[in-house]
Design a protein around this motif. Structure first.
Motif, PDB file in Angstrom:
ATOM      1  N   PHE A 145       0.793  -1.075  -0.389  1.00  0.00           N
ATOM      2  CA  PHE A 145       0.066  -0.262   0.167  1.00  0.00           C
ATOM      3  C   PHE A 145       0.612   1.594   0.052  1.00  0.00           C
ATOM      4  N   ASP A 146       0.298   1.849  -1.261  1.00  0.00           N
ATOM      5  CA  ASP A 146       1.721   3.742  -1.239  1.00  0.00           C
ATOM      6  C   ASP A 146      -0.016   4.043  -1.681  1.00  0.00           C
ATOM      7  N   LEU A 147       0.162   5.610  -1.331  1.00  0.00           N
ATOM      8  CA  LEU A 147      -1.088   6.457  -1.766  1.00  0.00           C
ATOM      9  C   LEU A 147      -2.024   5.889  -2.458  1.00  0.00           C
ATOM     10  N   VAL A 148      -1.440   5.355  -3.326  1.00  0.00           N
ATOM     11  CA  VAL A 148      -2.145   5.567  -5.175  1.00  0.00           C
ATOM     12  C   VAL A 148      -2.330   3.827  -5.444  1.00  0.00           C
ATOM     13  N   THR A 149      -1.532   2.895  -4.403  1.00  0.00           N
ATOM     14  CA  THR A 149      -2.850   1.633  -4.609  1.00  0.00           C
ATOM     15  C   THR A 149      -3.973   1.810  -4.548  1.00  0.00           C
ATOM     16  N   LEU A 150      -5.044   0.650  -5.691  1.00  0.00           N
ATOM     17  CA  LEU A 150      -6.171   0.481  -5.811  1.00  0.00           C
ATOM     18  C   LEU A 150      -6.323  -0.891  -5.208  1.00  0.00           C
ATOM     19  N   VAL A 151      -7.608  -0.429  -4.015  1.00  0.00           N
ATOM     20  CA  VAL A 151      -7.864  -1.551  -2.907  1.00  0.00           C
ATOM     21  C   VAL A 151      -9.220  -1.669  -3.939  1.00  0.00           C
ATOM     22  N   VAL A 152     -10.075  -2.757  -3.593  1.00  0.00           N
ATOM     23  CA  VAL A 152     -11.226  -3.800  -4.770  1.00  0.00           C
ATOM     24  C   VAL A 152     -11.691  -4.634  -3.372  1.00  0.00           C
ATOM     25  N   ALA A 153     -12.663  -4.378  -2.591  1.00  0.00           N
ATOM     26  CA  ALA A 153     -13.569  -5.014  -2.012  1.00  0.00           C
ATOM     27  C   ALA A 153     -13.841  -6.615  -2.567  1.00  0.00           C
ATOM     28  N   GLU A 154     -13.344  -7.915  -1.970  1.00  0.00           N
ATOM     29  CA  GLU A 154     -13.507  -8.795  -2.494  1.00  0.00           C
ATOM     30  C   GLU A 154     -14.386  -9.777  -2.301  1.00  0.00           C
ATOM     31  N   SER A 155     -15.346  -8.782  -1.048  1.00  0.00           N
ATOM     32  CA  SER A 155     -16.603  -9.045   0.039  1.00  0.00           C
ATOM     33  C   SER A 155     -17.170  -8.376   0.563  1.00  0.00           C
TER      34      SER A 155
ATOM     35  N   ARG B 148     -15.465  -0.599  -5.853  1.00  0.00           N
ATOM     36  CA  ARG B 148     -15.140  -0.513  -6.829  1.00  0.00           C
ATOM     37  C   ARG B 148     -13.620   0.227  -6.919  1.00  0.00           C
ATOM     38  N   PRO B 149     -13.179   0.052  -7.483  1.00  0.00           N
ATOM     39  CA  PRO B 149     -10.893   0.469  -7.346  1.00  0.00           C
ATOM     40  C   PRO B 149     -10.893   1.897  -6.651  1.00  0.00           C
ATOM     41  N   THR B 150     -11.057   2.223  -5.606  1.00  0.00           N
ATOM     42  CA  THR B 150      -9.750   3.365  -4.829  1.00  0.00           C
ATOM     43  C   THR B 150      -8.904   3.546  -4.810  1.00  0.00           C
ATOM     44  N   ALA B 151      -8.244   4.580  -4.238  1.00  0.00           N
ATOM     45  CA  ALA B 151      -7.120   4.656  -3.634  1.00  0.00           C
ATOM     46  C   ALA B 151      -6.531   4.729  -2.319  1.00  0.00           C
TER      47      ALA B 151
END
Length: 122
Positions: A30-40, A59-62
């Protein structure tokens, strides 16, 4: 979170959120611009911040957006994200690894950093 609302950022609250941890594992992506997506979806009994992250990241969120929305320091959010990644509840990828055909284009990391600084100064 509504404009003007204020979250308690006392050291006791932050300590409780992270279970006393002060940083995520060195191998978390994780850095500031890493995209995170919920899998559950959130589950009953889940820590409220974890549940909020899962709802926010449908949805992909930084990472910087997650921190701003939760009104928490990025370091704390990284620890919470590492918890969710470790249990397979989220996936993470750096936008540069998303490929040229990606539908999600983030601004320059310097701009995101400036936005985060501006949000903190509010």
């Amino acid at each position: 979170m509504s404009p003007g609302s204020h979250r308690d950022e006392s050291p006791d609250r932050l300590y409780t959120l992270t279970g006393g941890r002060t940083r995520s594992a060195p191998d978390t992506p994780f850095d500031l611009v890493t995209l995170v997506v919920a899998e559950s979806e959130p589950v009953p009994g889940m820590q409220s911040e974890h549940a909020a992250i899962l709802r926010m990241c449908r949805r992909p969120t930084a990472v910087v957006e997650v921190a701003a929305e939760l009104a928490l320091p990025v370091g704390i959010v990284r620890i919470l994200l590492a918890d969710l990644l470790g249990t397979g509840r989220i996936s993470a990828r750096h936008p540069r690894s998303a490929g040229h055909g990606s539908a999600y284009h983030l601004p320059d990391p310097d701009i995101l950093e400036q936005v985060l600084v501006g949000l903190r100064n509010l």
